[in-house]
Scaffold this motif. Structure first.
Motif, PDB file in Angstrom:
ATOM      1  N   ALA A  38       0.834  -1.205   0.000  1.00 21.61           N
ATOM      2  CA  ALA A  38       0.000   0.000   0.000  1.00 21.61           C
ATOM      3  C   ALA A  38       0.869   1.256   0.000  1.00 21.61           C
ATOM      4  O   ALA A  38       0.611   2.206  -0.758  1.00 21.61           O
ATOM      5  N   LEU A  74      -2.233   2.059   5.212  1.00 20.83           N
ATOM      6  CA  LEU A  74      -3.235   1.281   5.918  1.00 20.83           C
ATOM      7  C   LEU A  74      -2.768   1.144   7.367  1.00 20.83           C
ATOM      8  O   LEU A  74      -1.639   1.463   7.711  1.00 20.83           O
ATOM      9  N   ILE A 116      -8.894  -0.331   7.439  1.00 21.38           N
ATOM     10  CA  ILE A 116      -8.997   0.685   6.392  1.00 21.38           C
ATOM     11  C   ILE A 116     -10.111   1.648   6.794  1.00 21.38           C
ATOM     12  O   ILE A 116     -11.260   1.225   6.969  1.00 21.38           O
ATOM     13  N   LEU A 160      -7.614   1.089  -3.321  1.00 16.52           N
ATOM     14  CA  LEU A 160      -7.655   0.077  -2.265  1.00 16.52           C
ATOM     15  C   LEU A 160      -7.941  -1.308  -2.841  1.00 16.52           C
ATOM     16  O   LEU A 160      -7.337  -2.309  -2.434  1.00 16.52           O
ATOM     17  N   ILE A 196      -4.771  -2.644  -4.334  1.00 20.73           N
ATOM     18  CA  ILE A 196      -3.799  -3.130  -3.348  1.00 20.73           C
ATOM     19  C   ILE A 196      -4.041  -4.600  -3.028  1.00 20.73           C
ATOM     20  O   ILE A 196      -3.098  -5.383  -2.851  1.00 20.73           O
TER      21      ILE A 196
END
Length: 962
Positions: free
Chosen positions: A411, A418, A428, A442, A445
């Motif tokens: 991330a 995160l 998150i 997101l 990721i």
């Protein structure tokens, strides 16, 4: 004919900052010295500062640079912070500060240079904003009463613990805390509980929670929603606590409370939290306005400040600080809290954010966050991510096991942070700033090569929030017109201007408050706090992303060590009172490490600032008061007797230097030696450090611990009563006992004293800029000029108001106490009457009746010009002439300009005027006021009425009309 240019060195310094900050030039200084009767500034200082404590070495600081140069240096430091997209949450979120609020409040000196609203009549604007804050909190939490802000969520939770302890019937010493509360809150609670003998029971699982609730305790605390995002139905738990005569405390998210059932509806007794996401950037941890709301039965024990509604002398509604205002000055060692400041400026911003958006706007923001969270969850499930199934508002948690650190690192490589939670989970958190692109990032990721879900497809299919149906809010909130009127920028702009016009701040007049040091908060010092590199970083971001703050911290601590003579400093305490507390914890920790944990006697002179005894009792010390002599000095004979009497248990002495009475005590080194001989440590309160920087250093003359008020000596604005910063400074052997912060991985001998490792980190650049632009010579000149100005005022007024305390040669330190006590007998005039009459002359009053009743303590600071000093002096002389008119019988003792002050425009324009003096005398006692006049918006406020008829929310429209 060619004219030679001046030397290049002179031209290079043409924009130096020192003459911008110090209001007195060479000609002014010569005149002031002639009035005082001294040949030079050097001679004046040598005759005031005892030679025994004069600095042995000058401060080793960088030479002064220009405003542009300092900004460029600081910009380079700020650039070492990495601003990634934060999904960390944990009480800190991205937010949008509306431009109209940013420009007209946060960046407006009418708001940020105002003082604490102790003088109600000239503080009506900021107090209205604070009543809006209280009303907003009451409505969103569904609690009957709320205070005007706390320092941060973690310290608010700690204060809630002690509020519950003194308010409930349970005699237990156990405090149950849900393990799913924010880690920083748990840590601060544990720090606060230890010296008070409170046992903190941490319940890290549902079984542990249920077992604890079936046991013995005086209160419990749960996060709502939990730090992992889970939303629990806590009503049964609250009911269970009540069957044990215990209190239930909820640490709640205000934005979430627009959508989820408020704690007041399911049985919470106390609700705390932060208003950070209402328009205040994360700022590496602060400043942010926390809140506390409680049951009505607890209101007279509620810590912090409370703004109430009273009436003025004309019967009109008026705001004032209520109940426990400065209660530590009255109750001292019996005080229930040592808090002397709030977070007024951030609280004003939060309240204006609520006014601007209104209930519908806040709900829409929350719904958007909830919708994005639900869509994010659907996409993660579609990708096979290990999502934990639970109700949620803005935060999701995933059980990522051994892959946790790998995913978090991925991330970061993709520009996002995160949160690692209990090593094997990732959390998150979404917020107001989240976009569709953020959600897709997101997903990316976690996708690991899979095709990403379609955001549009999920959105078009309709979004059901993850909030459990039974826990959704159904009640209305923020129904008062103030929250439903000012939604256009034009309307908001005018409302903000309308409020600021009611108040007096440094942008209009000097604020001559003794012990409070209201000096220039230079624009160049303020500029960096809104830079994204400082404003938009999360306090618990990875350390390698906070290198700019680390360098700022290191440099500022080194410079402050030079100013104070101490070996080590922590910038964590986010108020002067918290610095006191941290310093006493360090002393306590050191004694325990020496096998002397039984030492618990704290000697405090009777003249001390009220937070001193309050702080001592908070760390479990027993306060013993020592006497002062007729000149306001510590009575050395009494101190010696008390040291001998308590030699086996002596922990420390707390003194203020220069003294609270505004003089340099000549025996301070002997005092320190005496206490050390009896095994104690010396705490030197840094409230009056503006008289010491560059001329004397407490770490050199015998102090072991001091706190500093960066919002006094080092130029952070008071902001109407906060934010503050109160670094704690210690000698070498106490350095290991400075505050740590386990949540942030910072080692220390005591636990965290504030929620964030650097406390109010976002305002630290202000003090950095001040020191960098002033340099060692400028800082020393500022100190000497402050002392010069105080002595000039004392000398010019001595024929009208005697100075109560002075040194043997008749001089004072950086402030002087004007003795008004004799007027009660000759004219019926009290110091409060003079304070209120000064409003008619366009001045904020000096400090009223502290440390001596019926006196005024005046501190002019180095920033004021000679013209402004003379304007104040002329006003005081004119008021003395008015008192003589009363003494002569020209005006009755109960009907004169002082007793009826302040005079409002409305009262002067009425048809009838029956006063014993003219309207002109009331409005324009000096000619200059005809060109520039401040009008008090209300007459004198009735304090007694306000406390007997406590009302702390927005005034109903019907009352305003009537």
């Amino acid at each position: 004919m060619t004219t030679a240019l001046p030397p290049l060195s002179a031209l290079e310094n043409a924009t130096e900052f020192q003459p911008r900050h110090i209001g007195i030039d060479a000609a002014d200084e010569a005149h002031m010295l002639s009035v005082i009767g001294e040949a030079s500034r050097r001679a004046l200082i040598d005759g005031i500062v005892p030679r025994s404590i004069a600095r042995s070495q000058p401060m080793d600081l960088p030479a002064a640079t220009t405003e542009a140069g300092a900004l460029a240096e600081l910009k380079a430091i700020a650039g070492k912070n990495r601003v990634l997209k934060s999904f960390i949450g944990q009480g800190y979120y991205g937010t949008h500060t509306p431009g109209v609020i940013l420009r007209n409040i946060l960046e407006n000196p009418a708001w940020y240079t105002a003082y604490t609203p102790y003088q109600a009549e000239i503080s009506q604007g900021r107090m209205e904003a604070l009543v809006n804050f209280q009303t907003m909190v009451c409505d969103l939490t569904a609690m009957p009463i709320a205070n005007a802000s706390m320092l941060d969520e973690a310290t608010a939770a700690a204060e809630a613990m002690t509020l519950a302890k003194r308010s409930v019937k349970s005699k237990s010493n156990r405090f149950v805390v849900a393990g799913d509360a924010h880690p920083q809150t748990i840590e601060v609670i544990q720090t606060r509980a230890a010296p008070l003998g409170i046992e903190v029971v941490l319940a890290n699982s549902l079984d542990e929670w249920n077992t604890a609730l079936d046991g013995d305790y005086f209160a419990v605390l749960a996060q709502y929603p939990a730090t992992s995002g889970r939303i629990d139905d806590l009503k049964a738990d609250a009911d269970k606590a009540h069957t044990r005569s215990a209190a239930f405390i909820a640490a709640a998210d205000l934005l979430a409370l627009t959508l989820i059932a408020p704690p007041g509806e399911w049985g919470a007794d106390i609700v705390v939290g932060t208003t950070q996401r209402f328009g205040m950037p994360m700022g590496a941890g602060g400043p942010h306005a926390a809140f506390m709301a409680c049951r009505d039965e607890f209101k007279r024990s509620l810590p912090g400040r409370l703004v109430g509604v009273s009436v003025d002398v004309h019967g009109k509604p008026a705001y004032r600080l209520a109940l426990q205002t400065r209660e530590q000055h009255i109750r001292r060692e019996k005080a229930t809290s040592n808090i002397c400041t709030a977070q007024v400026l951030p609280a004003v911003i939060a309240s204006m954010y609520a006014v601007y958006h209104g209930p519908e706007g806040l709900t829409r923001i929350a719904q958007r966050v909830a919708a994005y969270t639900a869509i994010l969850a659907r996409g993660l499930k579609a990708l096979g991510a290990p999502l934990r199934e639970h109700g949620a508002f803005d935060t999701l948690s995933l059980h990522t096991g051994d892959a946790t650190e790998k995913i978090a690192a991925r991330a970061v490589s993709m520009g996002a942070n995160l949160r690692i939670y209990f090593k094997e989970y990732l959390c998150i958190s979404l917020d107001e700033t989240t976009t569709r692109a953020d959600v897709e990032l997101l997903w990316k990721i976690f996708a690991e090569g899979q095709a990403l879900p379609s955001f549009a497809e999920f959105a078009e299919a309709g979004v059901e929030p993850l909030i459990p149906a039974a826990l959704r809010r159904t009640s209305a909130f923020m129904t008062h017109p103030v929250f439903n009127t000012h939604h256009s920028e034009t309307g908001m702009l005018r409302y903000i201007r309308q409020l600021s016009d009611k108040d007096l701040a440094l942008d209009r007049t000097m604020i001559p408050l003794g012990s409070c040091t209201m000096k220039l908060n230079a624009t160049s010092e303020m500029i960096p706090i809104t830079w994204p590199e400082f404003a938009h970083v999360h306090p618990f971001a990875p350390a390698d992303q906070l290198q700019g703050y680390a360098e700022l911290d290191e440099q500022l601590r080194a410079w402050l060590c030079q100013a104070t003579g101490y070996a080590g400093i922590s910038l964590q305490p986010n108020a002067g009172s918290q610095g006191e507390y941290a310093g006493l914890l360090a002393i306590r920790g050191w004694h325990q490490a020496q096998g002397q944990g039984h030492r618990n006697i704290c000697l405090i002179p009777s003249s001390a600032h009220g937070t001193n005894p309050a702080s001592a009792q908070m760390v479990g010390m027993q306060v013993v008061v020592t006497a002062c002599d007729a000149n306001g000095n510590v009575d050395m004979a009494d101190l010696k007797a008390k040291c001998e009497q308590h030699a086996d248990k002596l922990a420390c002495v707390m003194i203020t230097y220069p003294s609270t009475h505004g003089v340099f005590e000549t025996q301070v080194k002997e005092l320190c030696q005496l206490v050390h001989q009896h095994g104690g440590r010396v705490y030197v309160d840094g409230a009056n450090m503006n008289a010491l920087v560059g001329v004397a250093a407490p770490g050199e003359f015998g102090g072991d611990v001091s706190h500093l008020n960066l919002h006094k000596t080092f130029c952070i604005p008071h902001g109407g009563g906060g934010p503050g910063v109160g670094p704690v400074c210690v000698v070498e052997d106490l350095v290991p006992y400075l505050p740590g912060h386990a949540t942030a991985g910072v080692a220390g001998g005591t636990g965290a004293v504030s929620a964030a490792p650097l406390g109010n980190a976002a305002v630290l650049p202000i003090s950095w800029m001040y020191i960098r632009m002033m340099g060692p010579d400028g800082l020393k000149a500022a100190t000497e000029t402050a002392i010069l100005s105080a002595n000039y005022i004392s000398a010019r007024l001595k024929g009208h108001y005697p100075t109560l305390y002075a040194s043997a040669n008749g001089h004072v330190a950086h402030e002087c106490i004007l003795d008004l006590r004799g007027f009660k007998e000759t004219s019926g005039v009290m110091a409060e009457d003079v304070a209120k009459r000064l409003i008619d002359y366009g001045f904020h009053a000096p400090t009223l009746s502290f440390p001596v009743p019926n006196t005024l303590m005046v501190e002019p600071t180095e920033s004021e010009t000679l013209a402004e000093l003379d304007r104040f002096i002329d006003a005081m002389i004119a008021i003395r002439e008015e008192i003589r008119q009363i003494e002569a019988g020209t005006w009755p003792q109960d009907d004169n300009p002082l007793k009826n002050a302040p005079h409002t425009a409305e009262s002067l324009l009425g048809t009838d005027w029956n006063a014993a003096y003219s309207r002109e005398t009331a409005a324009f006692p000096v000619a200059a006021l005809r060109q520039s006049k401040y009008w008090s918006p209300v007459g004198r406020v009735d304090n007694v009425y306000g406390d007997r008829n406590l009302f702390c929310s927005c005034v109903p429209v019907s009352e305003l009309v009537s």
